[in-house]
Scaffold this active site. Structure first.
Site, PDB file in Angstrom:
ATOM      1  N   TYR A 191       0.851  -1.188   0.000  1.00 42.95           N
ATOM      2  CA  TYR A 191       0.000   0.000   0.000  1.00 42.95           C
ATOM      3  C   TYR A 191       0.890   1.241   0.000  1.00 42.95           C
ATOM      4  O   TYR A 191       1.861   1.295   0.750  1.00 42.95           O
ATOM      5  CB  TYR A 191      -0.901   0.029   1.248  1.00 42.95           C
TER       6      TYR A 191
ATOM      7  N   ASP B 169      -6.787  13.283 -25.221  1.00 45.53           N
ATOM      8  CA  ASP B 169      -6.755  11.902 -24.736  1.00 45.53           C
ATOM      9  C   ASP B 169      -6.100  11.087 -25.851  1.00 45.53           C
ATOM     10  O   ASP B 169      -6.715  10.797 -26.873  1.00 45.53           O
ATOM     11  CB  ASP B 169      -8.192  11.432 -24.474  1.00 45.53           C
TER      12      ASP B 169
ATOM     13  N   THR C 176      -3.837   5.916 -21.917  1.00 45.14           N
ATOM     14  CA  THR C 176      -3.650   4.607 -21.307  1.00 45.14           C
ATOM     15  C   THR C 176      -2.220   4.192 -21.626  1.00 45.14           C
ATOM     16  O   THR C 176      -1.541   4.846 -22.419  1.00 45.14           O
ATOM     17  CB  THR C 176      -4.624   3.559 -21.882  1.00 45.14           C
TER      18      THR C 176
ATOM     19  N   ARG D  40      -1.844  -2.623 -18.428  1.00 48.40           N
ATOM     20  CA  ARG D  40      -3.074  -1.833 -18.449  1.00 48.40           C
ATOM     21  C   ARG D  40      -2.976  -0.738 -17.402  1.00 48.40           C
ATOM     22  O   ARG D  40      -2.574  -0.978 -16.273  1.00 48.40           O
ATOM     23  CB  ARG D  40      -4.281  -2.718 -18.129  1.00 48.40           C
TER      24      ARG D  40
END
Ligand code: DSN
Length: 435
Positions: free
Chosen positions: A51, A197, A223, A232
């Protein structure tokens, strides 16, 4: 070499089937690619255990000294690759990257303008079924019916009439390059933010084969898994010229710092919690690969392959929208062949060729049926396929589309496709290593 040891037999069976599907079939979905074993190794690593809410040097958890290094490595490599000044590599996807940018500069109810989804746009550019269309008032621009190119007269008049607070450039199914400068002029004339984008062409832009949005756009989102060939995920960039751009709603000096902090806080804690540190390490690996000269050669071949396929389809009487392509994809309107996109996708699937049905501009079919298919070359180019192989792929596709109801024929094409693909192995080592 990556070794896969999976003791869970059910999971192993699924994994084996999917590796075989990717190995034995022709992957022509424009948004997909094959990552390297290095990227897979980073993805399948113990960084998944960590984390790390916050950012390098400013985390909410202890023990982050090494994941900090991973995130710094990813960020430094993006800056080299795209020449940007700021990047946030934490968005889990392109949608989250867009959401974080919108939330940084817009309030619910503000107006945004993006390319119509039915004309090649993306869900997050204002579709009514997406958060973007539910939180914001959307004005969609179109492509022209005669040449399927972005209709700049309409962009300009819609912008002047509606005064959106942000204009979004980018698409999921647009085979041409973008004129970012022209969009900048329109955005400046109404004091709008400009967002590009570049999820689809990112790798081609990094390779400097297409126009660069960074000098003109306030924010660039992408992406990392399409033409960029990484894991991904998503990311957000701001260019060097941000500081000096007119019309930014921020103090004259220190704009970049201020905006970077706003974006960072809108990613975390705004819309995400803990970053996926294994994915961030894999992003760093992929960006390292994209910085190598071989990646530029790869990107050039991606475009050559798409252009070769476009030529073959046009020669054989297919309607290719915009009459060709500048990038990694072509969009075929099958109406003149008497086929729907669904029929084509299904028949090609039986023949071992994966594509997606896709709306074409001014489509007369629903999104679940469509009149077109989208074909992309990033994945087959990663396998080492070049122009002669594109001719063979075209013949497979043409033959399948000419026999959509002949299961026997489609099965025999599938066998030929399998033989053909065996000459371009991609994950053979992986298959051999599974135990
Ligand atoms: N689903 C992606 C595509 O296929 O283009 C876009 O998010």
């Amino acid at each position: 070499m990556l070794e896969i040891k999976l003791n869970d037999q059910e999971a192993k069976e699924i994994l084996l089937k999917e590796i075989l599907r990717q190995e034995e079939g022709l992957e022509l979905i424009a948004s997909e690619n094959y990552v390297s074993l290095d990227v897979l190794n980073a993805l399948g690593s113990v960084l998944t255990n960590k984390y790390a809410e916050g950012y390098p040097g400013k985390r909410y958890y202890g023990g982050c000294e090494f994941v900090d290094m991973a995130e710094d490595l990813a960020r430094d490599r993006v800056k080299k690759l795209f020449g940007c000044e700021y990047v946030n590599v934490q968005p889990h996807s392109g949608s989250q990257a867009n959401m974080a940018v919108y939330f940084s500069i817009l309030k619910p109810g503000d107006k945004i303008m993006g390319l119509n989804l039915a004309h090649g746009g993306h869900l997050t550019h204002g579709s009514p079924v997406n958060f973007s269309g539910r939180f914001f008032e959307v004005i969609s621009y179109n492509v022209r019916e005669d040449n399927q190119l972005v209709d700049f007269d309409q962009v300009e008049s819609l912008a002047k009439q509606n005064k959106p607070k942000a204009i979004v450039i980018g698409a999921s199914a647009y085979p041409r390059d973008w004129d970012y400068k022209k969009f900048r002029e329109i955005a400046d004339s109404i004091g709008a933010y400009l967002i590009a984008d570049i999820a689809h062409p990112a790798g081609l832009i990094a390779s400097k084969l297409l126009n660069d949005p960074l000098p003109y756009c306030d924010f660039v989102t992408t992406t990392t898994h399409k033409t960029l060939r990484g894991p991904r995920g998503g990311m957000i960039m701001i260019g060097k010229d941000f500081e000096n751009r007119e019309g930014i709603r921020a103090p004259k000096s220190g704009r970049l710092k201020m905006m970077s902090e706003i974006i960072d806080s809108n990613v975390m804690p705004g819309i995400q919690g803990g970053p996926l540190m294994h994915v961030i390490l894999a992003k760093a690996v992929a960006f390292g690969e994209a910085l190598r000269p071989e990646f530029v050669e790869y990107s050039k071949q991606v475009i050559k392959n798409a252009q070769r396929l476009a030529t073959r389809f046009i020669e054989k009487g297919y309607k290719v929208t915009t009459n060709g392509t500048d990038n990694h994809l072509i969009l075929i309107d099958l109406r003149s062949k008497g086929l729907t996109g669904k029929q084509a996708e299904d028949a090609l699937g039986l023949a071992g060729i994966t594509v997606n049905k896709n709306m074409v501009p001014y489509d007369t079919q629903s999104p679940m049926v469509t009149s077109g298919i989208r074909i992309g070359t990033p994945a087959v180019t990663t396998r080492g396929m070049k122009e002669p192989e594109m001719d063979i792929i075209f013949n497979f596709i043409d033959s399948a589309l000419s026999n959509v109801n002949d299961t026997q024929k489609l099965n025999s094409i599938r066998e030929e496709v399998k033989q053909f693909c065996s000459k371009f192995p991609i994950y053979k080592e992986l298959l051999n290593s599974i135990s």
